[in-house]
Design a protein around this motif. Structure first.
Motif, PDB file in Angstrom:
ATOM      1  N   HIS A  39       0.823  -1.208   0.000  1.00  0.00           N
ATOM      2  CA  HIS A  39       0.000   0.000   0.000  1.00  0.00           C
ATOM      3  C   HIS A  39       0.857   1.258   0.000  1.00  0.00           C
ATOM      4  CE1 HIS A  39      -3.299   2.715   0.839  1.00  0.00           C
ATOM      5  NE2 HIS A  39      -2.625   3.186   1.868  1.00  0.00           N
ATOM      6  N   LEU A  40       1.942   1.265   0.771  1.00  0.00           N
ATOM      7  CA  LEU A  40       2.794   2.450   0.884  1.00  0.00           C
ATOM      8  C   LEU A  40       3.931   2.457  -0.137  1.00  0.00           C
ATOM      9  CD1 LEU A  40       3.070   2.791   4.770  1.00  0.00           C
ATOM     10  CD2 LEU A  40       1.495   3.925   3.204  1.00  0.00           C
ATOM     11  N   GLU A  41       3.981   1.394  -0.981  1.00  0.00           N
ATOM     12  CA  GLU A  41       5.032   1.273  -1.998  1.00  0.00           C
ATOM     13  C   GLU A  41       6.420   1.301  -1.352  1.00  0.00           C
ATOM     14  OE1 GLU A  41       4.317   4.302  -4.907  1.00  0.00           O
ATOM     15  OE2 GLU A  41       2.531   3.310  -5.701  1.00  0.00           O
ATOM     16  N   LEU A  42       6.552   0.490  -0.292  1.00  0.00           N
ATOM     17  CA  LEU A  42       7.826   0.333   0.405  1.00  0.00           C
ATOM     18  C   LEU A  42       8.249  -1.128   0.308  1.00  0.00           C
ATOM     19  CD1 LEU A  42       7.056   2.330   3.687  1.00  0.00           C
ATOM     20  CD2 LEU A  42       8.398   3.135   1.733  1.00  0.00           C
ATOM     21  N   GLY A  43       9.519  -1.379   0.596  1.00  0.00           N
ATOM     22  CA  GLY A  43       9.978  -2.751   0.662  1.00  0.00           C
ATOM     23  C   GLY A  43       9.527  -3.407   1.954  1.00  0.00           C
ATOM     24  N   LEU A  44       9.334  -4.723   1.915  1.00  0.00           N
ATOM     25  CA  LEU A  44       8.897  -5.431   3.110  1.00  0.00           C
ATOM     26  C   LEU A  44       9.904  -5.263   4.237  1.00  0.00           C
ATOM     27  CD1 LEU A  44       7.012  -7.360   4.588  1.00  0.00           C
ATOM     28  CD2 LEU A  44       8.183  -9.271   3.480  1.00  0.00           C
ATOM     29  N   ARG A  45      11.186  -5.350   3.918  1.00  0.00           N
ATOM     30  CA  ARG A  45      12.213  -5.192   4.953  1.00  0.00           C
ATOM     31  C   ARG A  45      12.204  -3.783   5.536  1.00  0.00           C
ATOM     32  NH1 ARG A  45      17.608  -8.457   2.764  1.00  0.00           N
ATOM     33  NH2 ARG A  45      16.622 -10.542   2.694  1.00  0.00           N
ATOM     34  N   THR A  46      11.878  -2.795   4.690  1.00  0.00           N
ATOM     35  CA  THR A  46      11.808  -1.416   5.194  1.00  0.00           C
ATOM     36  C   THR A  46      10.697  -1.285   6.232  1.00  0.00           C
ATOM     37  OG1 THR A  46      12.618  -0.536   3.092  1.00  0.00           O
ATOM     38  CG2 THR A  46      11.438   0.989   4.527  1.00  0.00           C
ATOM     39  N   VAL A  47       9.545  -1.892   5.951  1.00  0.00           N
ATOM     40  CA  VAL A  47       8.434  -1.845   6.900  1.00  0.00           C
ATOM     41  C   VAL A  47       8.818  -2.541   8.200  1.00  0.00           C
ATOM     42  CG1 VAL A  47       6.081  -2.656   7.354  1.00  0.00           C
ATOM     43  CG2 VAL A  47       6.658  -1.682   5.121  1.00  0.00           C
ATOM     44  N   GLN A  48       9.408  -3.727   8.099  1.00  0.00           N
ATOM     45  CA  GLN A  48       9.788  -4.470   9.302  1.00  0.00           C
ATOM     46  C   GLN A  48      10.860  -3.722  10.095  1.00  0.00           C
ATOM     47  OE1 GLN A  48      10.826  -8.146   7.349  1.00  0.00           O
ATOM     48  NE2 GLN A  48       8.759  -9.003   7.597  1.00  0.00           N
ATOM     49  N   ARG A  49      11.787  -3.071   9.387  1.00  0.00           N
ATOM     50  CA  ARG A  49      12.833  -2.308  10.081  1.00  0.00           C
ATOM     51  C   ARG A  49      12.216  -1.125  10.828  1.00  0.00           C
ATOM     52  NH1 ARG A  49      15.093   2.100   8.376  1.00  0.00           N
ATOM     53  NH2 ARG A  49      14.511   1.740   6.190  1.00  0.00           N
ATOM     54  N   ARG A  50      11.254  -0.466  10.205  1.00  0.00           N
ATOM     55  CA  ARG A  50      10.623   0.685  10.857  1.00  0.00           C
ATOM     56  C   ARG A  50       9.781   0.244  12.064  1.00  0.00           C
ATOM     57  NH1 ARG A  50      10.083   5.798   8.713  1.00  0.00           N
ATOM     58  NH2 ARG A  50      11.271   6.200   6.800  1.00  0.00           N
ATOM     59  N   VAL A  51       9.114  -0.917  11.937  1.00  0.00           N
ATOM     60  CA  VAL A  51       8.341  -1.423  13.079  1.00  0.00           C
ATOM     61  C   VAL A  51       9.279  -1.733  14.245  1.00  0.00           C
ATOM     62  CG1 VAL A  51       6.891  -3.317  13.905  1.00  0.00           C
ATOM     63  CG2 VAL A  51       6.468  -2.320  11.661  1.00  0.00           C
ATOM     64  N   LYS A  52      10.415  -2.339  13.934  1.00  0.00           N
ATOM     65  CA  LYS A  52      11.395  -2.628  14.989  1.00  0.00           C
ATOM     66  C   LYS A  52      11.872  -1.345  15.643  1.00  0.00           C
ATOM     67  CE  LYS A  52      15.798  -4.964  15.840  1.00  0.00           C
ATOM     68  NZ  LYS A  52      16.938  -5.704  15.234  1.00  0.00           N
ATOM     69  N   GLY A  53      12.078  -0.285  14.819  1.00  0.00           N
ATOM     70  CA  GLY A  53      12.489   0.998  15.381  1.00  0.00           C
ATOM     71  C   GLY A  53      11.426   1.594  16.286  1.00  0.00           C
ATOM     72  N   LEU A  54      10.155   1.429  15.915  1.00  0.00           N
ATOM     73  CA  LEU A  54       9.069   1.932  16.759  1.00  0.00           C
ATOM     74  C   LEU A  54       9.021   1.189  18.088  1.00  0.00           C
ATOM     75  CD1 LEU A  54       6.262   2.338  14.076  1.00  0.00           C
ATOM     76  CD2 LEU A  54       7.241   4.179  15.446  1.00  0.00           C
ATOM     77  N   MET A  55       9.267  -0.120  18.047  1.00  0.00           N
ATOM     78  CA  MET A  55       9.266  -0.902  19.275  1.00  0.00           C
ATOM     79  C   MET A  55      10.392  -0.461  20.193  1.00  0.00           C
ATOM     80  SD  MET A  55       8.357  -4.621  17.575  1.00  0.00           S
ATOM     81  CE  MET A  55       8.554  -5.540  19.106  1.00  0.00           C
TER      82      MET A  55
END
Length: 325
Positions: free
Chosen positions: A286-302
């Motif tokens: 949906h956001l036109e991002l890479g899957l790893r980018t999303v997972q990396r950002r979620v980890k950063g939020l945690m």
């Protein structure tokens, strides 16, 4: 083609000729149309009354066409408004007729509507006739009963009609699903999400309901239910689905820590989509991002929230005001 806005064949031909020529005198236009001069003059005066043509101020004796995008657009808007008002009046008259009936017959309590066009038309009437609240269950399958109509829903919002909608989670993963849900939330609609919705359903003012009657693949048909024990059962079905579903949250309220080590706009978008129940892969698409980018950002939020699980992250996101409640 323009007969729907009140032009006959001669008037439409005159307007099309003026658009093509830019400007023309009456005799020249009559010759081009192979019409008598008096008939051409009558056609031009009719176009003038409807704002489609005017006498040229720069060159007396010549006529010019009004820009089609402006002139025709205004006429079409007026026609749509008049048609919608007529539809609303018909719905209100039908409801008044039923309300004044001393003892309505059983067959008056339900209507069977068949055909895609008829179903869509009846559904639109139902929403236009609502004065207090519209409740809907929306599934991820083909929308034979429920669907999006931004103009009708915006007018409902202006009239003060409240919307409560339960979405099947699959709806958010469809093309335009997030965008439509965001637009509905912006209009003030209340939306909740659940894994599965039992059926498509719409209820207007707790007095009229509509739901599909045929399985997929068959000719579209719907059942319109008036005040009765069946309507009460459908209302109970909606309320049960509403209680079990979770509120949909899209967009953020801002973040006091943003710019000082807090989540940025992309982080907040990812977080709100995850809270809506979307998977990492769906969010990335949906956001036109890479899957790893999303997972990396979620980890950063945690890490930013000081938590070790996504469940804890959701709680902290609410507590810190990263997302709207």
């Amino acid at each position: 083609m323009l007969g729907a806005i009140g032009l006959d064949e001669g008037q439409e031909s005159a307007y099309r000729a003026l658009v093509a020529l830019g400007a023309a005198e009456v005799p020249d236009l009559a010759h081009r149309l192979t019409l008598p001069v008096p008939q051409t003059e009558r056609a031009l005066r009719h176009l003038e009354r409807h704002g489609l043509a005017a006498r040229s101020s720069a060159r007396p004796g010549r006529w010019v066409a009004a820009p089609p995008g402006v002139a025709l657009g205004a006429l079409l808007t007026r026609q749509r408004h008049e048609l919608e008002q007529a539809e609303l009046a018909a719905v209100l008259l039908a409801e008044k007729y039923r309300a004044e009936a001393a003892e309505p017959a059983v067959h008056d309590l339900v209507e069977v509507v068949t055909g895609a066009s008829a179903v869509a038309h009846r559904f639109r009437q139902l929403r236009l006739g609502a004065t207090e609240e519209v409740c809907a269950l929306v599934t991820g399958g083909p929308r034979a009963v429920t669907g999006s109509d931004d103009q009708a829903e915006e007018r409902a919002a202006v009239r003060g009609v409240a919307y409560r909608v339960v979405l099947e989670r699959e709806v958010l993963t469809q093309p335009g699903g997030i965008r439509e849900a965001g637009a509905a939330l912006a209009r003030g609609e209340l939306i909740r999400v659940t894994d599965r919705v039992p059926t498509k359903l719409v209820i207007a003012d707790r007095s009229l309901a509509m739901l599909p009657l045929t399985p997929r693949g068959a000719e579209p048909a719907a059942l319109v239910v008036h005040a009765s024990g069946l309507l009460e059962a459908l209302r109970g079905l909606f309320e049960a689905s509403w209680r079990e579903a979770l509120p949909l949250i899209l967009g953020s309220t801002g973040c006091a820590e943003e710019g000082a080590g807090g989540p940025d706009a992309v982080d907040l978008e990812i977080l709100t989509l995850l809270l809506a129940g979307m998977t990492d892969a769906s969010v990335a698409k949906h956001l036109e991002l890479g899957l790893r980018t999303v997972q990396r950002r979620v980890k950063g939020l945690m890490e930013l929230a000081g938590v070790t699980t996504r469940l804890q992250l959701g709680w902290q996101a609410y507590r810190r005001g990263w997302v709207a409640r």
